[in-house]
Design a protein around this motif. Structure first.
Motif, short mmCIF file in Angstrom:
data_model
loop_
_atom_site.label_atom_id
_atom_site.label_comp_id
_atom_site.label_asym_id
_atom_site.label_seq_id
_atom_site.Cartn_x
_atom_site.Cartn_y
_atom_site.Cartn_z
N SER A 79 0.84 -1.20 0.00
CA SER A 79 0.00 0.00 0.00
C SER A 79 0.87 1.25 0.00
CB SER A 79 -0.93 -0.01 1.22
OG SER A 79 -1.71 1.15 1.25
N LYS A 80 1.94 1.26 0.80
CA LYS A 80 2.85 2.40 0.85
C LYS A 80 3.56 2.60 -0.49
CE LYS A 80 3.72 2.25 5.81
NZ LYS A 80 4.70 2.01 6.86
N VAL A 81 4.01 1.51 -1.11
CA VAL A 81 4.67 1.59 -2.40
C VAL A 81 3.68 2.10 -3.45
CG1 VAL A 81 5.64 0.18 -4.26
CG2 VAL A 81 6.48 -0.09 -1.93
N ALA A 82 2.45 1.64 -3.40
CA ALA A 82 1.42 2.08 -4.35
C ALA A 82 1.20 3.59 -4.24
CB ALA A 82 0.13 1.32 -4.11
N VAL A 83 1.13 4.10 -3.02
CA VAL A 83 0.95 5.54 -2.83
C VAL A 83 2.18 6.29 -3.37
CG1 VAL A 83 0.77 7.37 -1.09
CG2 VAL A 83 -0.70 5.34 -0.95
N LYS A 84 3.37 5.76 -3.15
CA LYS A 84 4.59 6.39 -3.69
C LYS A 84 4.53 6.41 -5.22
CE LYS A 84 9.63 6.17 -3.41
NZ LYS A 84 10.79 5.50 -2.81
N TYR A 85 4.03 5.35 -5.81
CA TYR A 85 3.87 5.28 -7.26
C TYR A 85 2.89 6.36 -7.74
CZ TYR A 85 2.85 3.18 -11.83
OH TYR A 85 2.69 2.96 -13.18
N LEU A 86 1.78 6.52 -7.04
CA LEU A 86 0.81 7.55 -7.40
C LEU A 86 1.40 8.95 -7.22
CD1 LEU A 86 -2.42 6.05 -5.79
CD2 LEU A 86 -1.91 6.23 -8.24
N ASN A 87 2.16 9.17 -6.17
CA ASN A 87 2.78 10.47 -5.91
C ASN A 87 3.80 10.84 -6.97
OD1 ASN A 87 1.26 10.84 -3.60
ND2 ASN A 87 2.86 10.11 -2.22
N ALA A 88 4.27 9.86 -7.73
CA ALA A 88 5.24 10.11 -8.80
C ALA A 88 4.55 10.54 -10.10
CB ALA A 88 6.09 8.87 -9.04
N GLY A 89 3.23 10.73 -10.03
CA GLY A 89 2.52 11.24 -11.20
C GLY A 89 1.69 10.23 -11.96
N ASN A 90 1.58 9.03 -11.43
CA ASN A 90 0.75 8.01 -12.08
C ASN A 90 -0.68 8.13 -11.58
OD1 ASN A 90 2.93 6.41 -13.53
ND2 ASN A 90 3.73 6.54 -11.46
#
Length: 128
Positions: A79-90
């Motif tokens: 879940s944390k990695v997914a949020v980091k992925y979203l924060n990168a503009g995805n």
């Protein structure tokens, strides 16, 4: 599958059964964010490894052909990695609720380690 609107996109929460079905249909890229040590002991056959401690969103494959689904041991790290992925503009990403523990609890097949030989072994928990 449940969806959650977060600050920078949509986070999808997939059940192990949803992940298995999509994986069997070759519709997703399953990425394990646990440590290399955890991965070497037991893993979902065919999942790729991208450990959380060195995760870089720009190194992920495109989702133009297959959706990415992250998983870890319990669902917390993925879940944390997914949020980091979203924060990168995805715009959207998915992770497996309950992680590898839920996968095993659901009785789905995985690759474990034969304790008598140390060799990889196909396994399935028979709890359910």
């Amino acid at each position: 599958m449940k969806t959650e609107k977060v600050d920078n996109g949509v986070l999808e929460h997939w059940s192990p059964e949803d992940v298995k079905a999509a994986f069997d249909r070759n519709e997703i890229v399953l990425i394990d964010v646990r440590t290399p040590q955890e991965f070497s002991l037991e893993r979902i056959n065919g999942a790729l490894l991208a450990p959380m401690q060195s995760f870089e969103p720009s190194h992920m494959p495109s989702q133009s052909e297959k959706q990415i689904v992250f998983h870890c041991g319990s669902g917390v790290r993925s879940s944390k990695v997914a949020v980091k992925y979203l924060n990168a503009g995805n715009e959207r990403i998915a992770h497996m609720e309950g992680g590898f523990g839920a996968w095993k609890k659901s009785g789905l097949e995985y690759t474990g380690t034969d304790v008598s030989t140390g060799a990889p072994k196909s396994m399935k928990d028979s709890a359910n």
